[in-house]
Design a protein around this motif. Sequence first.
Motif, PDB file in Angstrom:
ATOM      1  N   PRO A 265      49.008  89.087  52.190  1.00 15.41           N
ATOM      2  CA  PRO A 265      50.216  89.673  52.015  1.00 15.41           C
ATOM      3  C   PRO A 265      51.410  88.839  52.730  1.00 15.41           C
ATOM      4  O   PRO A 265      52.382  88.962  52.289  1.00 15.41           O
ATOM      5  CB  PRO A 265      50.269  91.126  52.582  1.00 15.41           C
ATOM      6  N   HIS A 266      50.842  87.975  53.912  1.00 17.27           N
ATOM      7  CA  HIS A 266      52.162  87.259  54.323  1.00 17.27           C
ATOM      8  C   HIS A 266      51.218  86.126  55.223  1.00 17.27           C
ATOM      9  O   HIS A 266      50.197  86.325  55.840  1.00 17.27           O
ATOM     10  CB  HIS A 266      52.460  88.180  55.515  1.00 17.27           C
ATOM     11  N   ILE A 267      51.985  84.978  54.713  1.00 12.43           N
ATOM     12  CA  ILE A 267      51.450  83.684  55.508  1.00 12.43           C
ATOM     13  C   ILE A 267      52.729  83.474  56.337  1.00 12.43           C
ATOM     14  O   ILE A 267      53.879  83.207  55.770  1.00 12.43           O
ATOM     15  CB  ILE A 267      51.255  82.558  54.355  1.00 12.43           C
ATOM     16  N   PHE A 268      52.510  83.248  57.540  1.00 16.60           N
ATOM     17  CA  PHE A 268      53.557  82.659  58.664  1.00 16.60           C
ATOM     18  C   PHE A 268      53.960  81.452  58.325  1.00 16.60           C
ATOM     19  O   PHE A 268      53.206  80.568  58.300  1.00 16.60           O
ATOM     20  CB  PHE A 268      53.044  83.067  60.292  1.00 16.60           C
ATOM     21  N   THR A 269      55.379  81.217  58.136  1.00 11.12           N
ATOM     22  CA  THR A 269      55.832  80.023  57.884  1.00 11.12           C
ATOM     23  C   THR A 269      56.034  79.143  59.168  1.00 11.12           C
ATOM     24  O   THR A 269      56.054  79.789  60.387  1.00 11.12           O
ATOM     25  CB  THR A 269      57.291  80.136  57.310  1.00 11.12           C
ATOM     26  N   HIS A 270      56.034  77.717  59.086  1.00 10.67           N
ATOM     27  CA  HIS A 270      56.037  76.875  60.224  1.00 10.67           C
ATOM     28  C   HIS A 270      57.016  75.967  60.462  1.00 10.67           C
ATOM     29  O   HIS A 270      56.791  74.952  60.907  1.00 10.67           O
ATOM     30  CB  HIS A 270      54.680  76.105  60.329  1.00 10.67           C
ATOM     31  N   TYR A 271      58.270  76.328  59.814  1.00 12.19           N
ATOM     32  CA  TYR A 271      59.516  75.551  59.794  1.00 12.19           C
ATOM     33  C   TYR A 271      59.840  75.282  61.273  1.00 12.19           C
ATOM     34  O   TYR A 271      60.448  74.442  61.602  1.00 12.19           O
ATOM     35  CB  TYR A 271      60.626  75.853  58.979  1.00 12.19           C
TER      36      TYR A 271
END
Length: 456
Positions: A265-271
């Motif tokens: 449901p959610h993939i944590f972004t890494h920007y």
Amino acid sequence: MMDIIKKIIFPFCLLAAGISLCVTAVSATQKNTVPVVQPEQTFQIDQFISPDTCGDCHAQIYEQWENSMHHLSHKDPVYSRVSQFLRKGLTDAGEIEEAESCVKCHTPVGYVTGFPKKVSDDLSKTPEIATRGIQCDYCHSAESVRQIHNNGLVIRPGQGEDDPGVKYGPFDDSEPDFHEAQYSQLHTDSKICGTCHNVKHVAFGTDLETTYTEWENSAYNSPDPEKKIACQGCHMYQRPGIPATGSTPRPENPGSATDYSVERPHIFTHYFVGANTFVPAGFGGKLKATMAEERLKNAATVSVDTSKTGQKKLEITIANVGAGHCIPTGLTDFRQVWLEIIVQDRGGKTIYQSGVLDDNHILPDTAVIFNTVFGDGKGNKVINIAKARQILKDNRIKPNQRVIQTIDLPIVPEKDSRVSVRLLYRGAPQYILNLLPGEKIGPLPVVEMAKAQVKI
Ligand code: HEC
Ligand code: HEC
Ligand code: HEC
Ligand code: HEC
Ligand code: HEC
């Protein structure tokens, strides 16, 4: 065990499971400061796996992290030049100790593997993998936090690519083919960020950066799990066009962690985007510069009350509506968040102005600026954080706080005069950049965070 270690005053090494854990207690030069205990871990450089290898499977996450401020923490030219400049000419032992300490957070893989240990080491000899800053295998080897300042992460890397060990993350059902995986509550918690985003002077104990503490004391750290928003809840939800601040939606980012693993449901972004537009752009990270602008533009609001202009007064309200910490946060002796105010009469002639940059990009001293000013312990301002023994000023805007700033006008403005107020952000003052030896840096981009225009 930790209780015993904390009591030891001299460097002490302990061999456990092949890892040597060295503990040093740093002396406190001020009577009323608590000594900052800094246990130190030592590893071999070839225990760490290159971010390129992680990127072979986690391609999207790698792309987001590439040229982020975490990737650039060692190579960042502003950091490199400032750290070399601050180190010069110091003679006081406590000041030198602080000025040498930067690599612990900015080059963490180098620091825990023995080189560089100090800013004055020959940094051109830094192993290639350590030049890649705060990287995948450093954060995902983190097991616990020893202290929430000055990088207290306790890490357990594997033994290189042949035996990658456990990578800790948010999933409790992950079964990767390359490395082992384990659920880690720490990775879902602000503490994993806070340990580096709270910086204390190593000798004097002065709070130099307090982003975690500001968040900890804010409404975002709600006891109600439904209302709680950790650092990750804003900074690891952001993607292009979705700034994910306290004042904008933070929708989930469905997807998968590799291109062959399950949908989540959610993939944590890494920007890891904050406010820096200058440094990522210099490394081809134009997208991250744009995302930093999107973040800054959704952090605060300004409004103007002209009902008291008859008494030659202008009231400006500035509200922190989007940041989970003060505006500005981090290096707030360095960052510039200020009001540019221009009042023009009916014919367009300027009758009052404040906070307008001069032709050399210098901000006048009279500007209304939200920042921190450090002192030398005797009330004199210092710009070298190595000398910071006290805080002289801190008028930053706290999370959800509303600040009213009253401006004294020289005359009563006539009817139909126009007032323009802008809240502006810049990464560093030009006069400090001008002090750095070598090729000139700047002018840094100025970002408009918020504006208000009214007719009297
Ligand atoms: C050969 C492919 C491959 C490589 C190389 C790889 N991973 Fe993974 N990784 C995976 C797969 C597959 C998953 C499972 C994803 C899922 O469960 O949704 C995973 C999951 C993870 C997780 C989540 C673990 C959890 O329990 O929450 C983390 C963190 C992680 N990898 C970090 C890394 C790091 C750091 C590196 C480099 C040192 C790396 N990975 C290299 C394939 C790989
Ligand atoms: C500053 C520390 C940090 C760095 C650097 C970092 N990560 Fe993460 N990563 C995290 C945290 C924290 C989470 C989980 C966030 C949460 O659960 O709230 C995470 C989540 C993940 C996950 C689980 C899937 C997801 O995104 O939700 C994978 C896989 C992963 N990271 C791989 C990587 C890879 C590959 C790199 C390098 C390109 C990397 N990480 C760099 C901190 C980091
Ligand atoms: C409610 C959303 C939200 C939360 C929670 C949040 N931030 Fe931020 N962050 C922002 C916004 C908006 C900005 C841009 C405005 C600014 O610079 O303060 C920002 C900027 C930053 C910056 C750049 C600061 C500067 O002024 O140069 C850093 C560093 C940062 N955040 C770290 C963190 C850390 C660490 C945490 C957790 C302790 C955290 N943030 C929690 C929204 C958030
Ligand atoms: C190992 C130490 C370390 C950890 C752990 C860490 N950070 Fe950072 N972070 C840094 C450093 C150092 C920089 C600044 C690099 C530079 O400016 O040269 C930075 C920069 C940032 C920025 C960009 C600031 C800007 O001005 O644009 C954001 C946003 C940020 N971190 C958020 C986080 C979040 C969220 C976490 C937790 C998931 C985290 N950090 C964990 C050390 C760390
Ligand atoms: C405890 C961890 C830690 C230590 C030690 C540390 N920093 Fe940082 N540094 C950070 C974090 C976190 C940020 C990002 C905060 C922000 O963007 O406001 C940062 C950002 C910076 C920046 C901003 C770079 C830019 O591009 O705008 C400079 C300059 C800097 N640090 C200099 C130093 C110097 C010099 C030292 C040593 C005297 C030092 N730092 C030690 C954590 C640390």
